[in-house]
Design a protein around this motif. Sequence first.
Motif, PDB file in Angstrom:
ATOM      1  N   GLY A   1      -3.943   9.744  -1.585  1.00 27.82           N
ATOM      2  CA  GLY A   1      -4.656  10.141  -0.210  1.00 27.82           C
ATOM      3  C   GLY A   1      -5.597   8.939  -0.185  1.00 27.82           C
ATOM      4  O   GLY A   1      -5.849   8.506   0.985  1.00 27.82           O
ATOM      5  N   ALA A   2      -6.340   8.562  -1.112  1.00 31.72           N
ATOM      6  CA  ALA A   2      -7.628   7.541  -0.925  1.00 31.72           C
ATOM      7  C   ALA A   2      -7.047   6.198  -0.586  1.00 31.72           C
ATOM      8  O   ALA A   2      -7.440   5.520   0.407  1.00 31.72           O
ATOM      9  N   LEU A   3      -5.614   6.161  -0.995  1.00 26.33           N
ATOM     10  CA  LEU A   3      -5.072   4.656  -0.910  1.00 26.33           C
ATOM     11  C   LEU A   3      -4.534   4.752   0.435  1.00 26.33           C
ATOM     12  O   LEU A   3      -4.487   3.374   1.138  1.00 26.33           O
ATOM     13  N   THR A   4      -4.252   5.637   1.139  1.00 25.94           N
ATOM     14  CA  THR A   4      -3.628   5.781   2.447  1.00 25.94           C
ATOM     15  C   THR A   4      -4.854   5.154   3.380  1.00 25.94           C
ATOM     16  O   THR A   4      -4.618   5.096   4.616  1.00 25.94           O
ATOM     17  N   LEU A   5      -6.020   5.459   3.039  1.00 26.82           N
ATOM     18  CA  LEU A   5      -7.146   5.257   3.916  1.00 26.82           C
ATOM     19  C   LEU A   5      -7.524   3.692   3.719  1.00 26.82           C
ATOM     20  O   LEU A   5      -8.519   3.219   4.488  1.00 26.82           O
ATOM     21  N   VAL A   6      -7.297   3.012   2.868  1.00 24.63           N
ATOM     22  CA  VAL A   6      -7.323   1.680   2.507  1.00 24.63           C
ATOM     23  C   VAL A   6      -7.019   0.618   3.876  1.00 24.63           C
ATOM     24  O   VAL A   6      -5.826   0.969   4.202  1.00 24.63           O
ATOM     25  N   ARG A   7      -7.836  -0.013   4.191  1.00 27.41           N
ATOM     26  CA  ARG A   7      -7.500  -1.056   5.258  1.00 27.41           C
ATOM     27  C   ARG A   7      -7.719  -2.337   4.505  1.00 27.41           C
ATOM     28  O   ARG A   7      -8.529  -2.588   3.694  1.00 27.41           O
TER      29      ARG A   7
ATOM     30  N   LYS B   1      -5.426  -3.384  -2.710  1.00 24.00           N
ATOM     31  CA  LYS B   1      -6.890  -3.497  -2.613  1.00 24.00           C
ATOM     32  C   LYS B   1      -7.456  -3.987  -3.730  1.00 24.00           C
ATOM     33  O   LYS B   1      -8.497  -4.829  -3.386  1.00 24.00           O
ATOM     34  N   ALA B   2      -6.830  -3.711  -4.753  1.00 23.06           N
ATOM     35  CA  ALA B   2      -7.334  -4.726  -5.984  1.00 23.06           C
ATOM     36  C   ALA B   2      -7.212  -6.160  -5.827  1.00 23.06           C
ATOM     37  O   ALA B   2      -8.062  -6.718  -6.358  1.00 23.06           O
ATOM     38  N   VAL B   3      -6.158  -6.734  -5.343  1.00 19.90           N
ATOM     39  CA  VAL B   3      -5.929  -7.971  -5.228  1.00 19.90           C
ATOM     40  C   VAL B   3      -6.905  -8.549  -4.216  1.00 19.90           C
ATOM     41  O   VAL B   3      -7.744  -9.703  -4.531  1.00 19.90           O
TER      42      VAL B   3
ATOM     43  N   LYS C   1       0.910  -1.203  -0.084  1.00 22.28           N
ATOM     44  CA  LYS C   1       0.063   0.017  -0.022  1.00 22.28           C
ATOM     45  C   LYS C   1       0.868   1.436  -0.079  1.00 22.28           C
ATOM     46  O   LYS C   1       0.746   2.048  -0.767  1.00 22.28           O
ATOM     47  N   TRP C   2       1.745   1.432   0.780  1.00 20.14           N
ATOM     48  CA  TRP C   2       2.871   2.669   0.848  1.00 20.14           C
ATOM     49  C   TRP C   2       3.573   2.693  -0.184  1.00 20.14           C
ATOM     50  O   TRP C   2       3.852   3.790  -0.749  1.00 20.14           O
ATOM     51  N   PHE C   3       3.768   1.614  -0.728  1.00 19.02           N
ATOM     52  CA  PHE C   3       4.782   1.645  -2.143  1.00 19.02           C
ATOM     53  C   PHE C   3       3.667   2.475  -3.197  1.00 19.02           C
ATOM     54  O   PHE C   3       4.126   3.337  -3.869  1.00 19.02           O
ATOM     55  N   GLY C   4       2.475   1.903  -3.144  1.00 18.72           N
ATOM     56  CA  GLY C   4       1.415   2.494  -4.236  1.00 18.72           C
ATOM     57  C   GLY C   4       1.304   4.176  -3.960  1.00 18.72           C
ATOM     58  O   GLY C   4       1.143   4.853  -4.688  1.00 18.72           O
ATOM     59  N   VAL C   5       1.245   4.357  -2.636  1.00 19.43           N
ATOM     60  CA  VAL C   5       1.061   5.757  -2.154  1.00 19.43           C
ATOM     61  C   VAL C   5       2.150   6.556  -2.658  1.00 19.43           C
ATOM     62  O   VAL C   5       2.099   7.577  -3.212  1.00 19.43           O
ATOM     63  N   LEU C   6       3.341   6.153  -2.396  1.00 16.29           N
ATOM     64  CA  LEU C   6       4.544   7.186  -2.699  1.00 16.29           C
ATOM     65  C   LEU C   6       4.644   7.024  -4.344  1.00 16.29           C
ATOM     66  O   LEU C   6       5.088   8.095  -4.628  1.00 16.29           O
TER      67      LEU C   6
END
Length: 211
Positions: A201-207, A127-129, A76-81
């Motif tokens: 920003g939306a991706l940071t909210l993903v759980r 999240k897609a996976v 997730k954080w790789f994607g955010v960055l």
Amino acid sequence: MSLDTWLAFFVACWIISLSPGAGAIASMSSGLNYGFARGYWTALGLQLGLVLQVTVVAAGVGALLATSALAFTLIKWFGVLYLLYLALRQWRAPVQAPDSVALSGAVGVSPWGLLLRGLLVNAGNPKAVVFMLAVLPQFLAVQQPLLPQYLVMGATMIAVDLIVMAGYTGLASRLLRLLRSPRQQRVLNRTFAGLFAGAAGALTLVRRGVS
């Protein structure tokens, strides 16, 4: 997989693909900056990422991603960055004369660079996976061999997404030809930069989980 099941999955693919997300933003950004022919390489890269995601789910690794907090967080954080990096590049993208769109790729990112960009955008979205892990099994006939069914679903998703991303890329490339002033191009570049940042920003909210 029965025809009825495939048709239901086909409709679902269109709904999922048309939903605006990081992939659509990346495709439009590439169309804006490089025109359709060069920018479409990003859409091809997105499909490589999609193949990777389906493979992960089919191999059962998706279940690990869904249950491992560390693996999920790292991806997730790789994607955010990476999305923030794309936002910065788009913000600083140079303006160009509309007549030079066809030549802009010669001094911009190579097709392979755009291919990699699309791959990384999809690969950086855990999240897609997890979503596929929840959705794909609903269309599987468990009493039949699974590999052919995954191949059919993967091919269907890719075919639909190629069409949708062609639309996004083509729309953005036409916008570039309509822009006549550096100020207009700069505003649009920064708008897309904001969209990339918003996706980050939306991706940071993903759980973990799909709800």
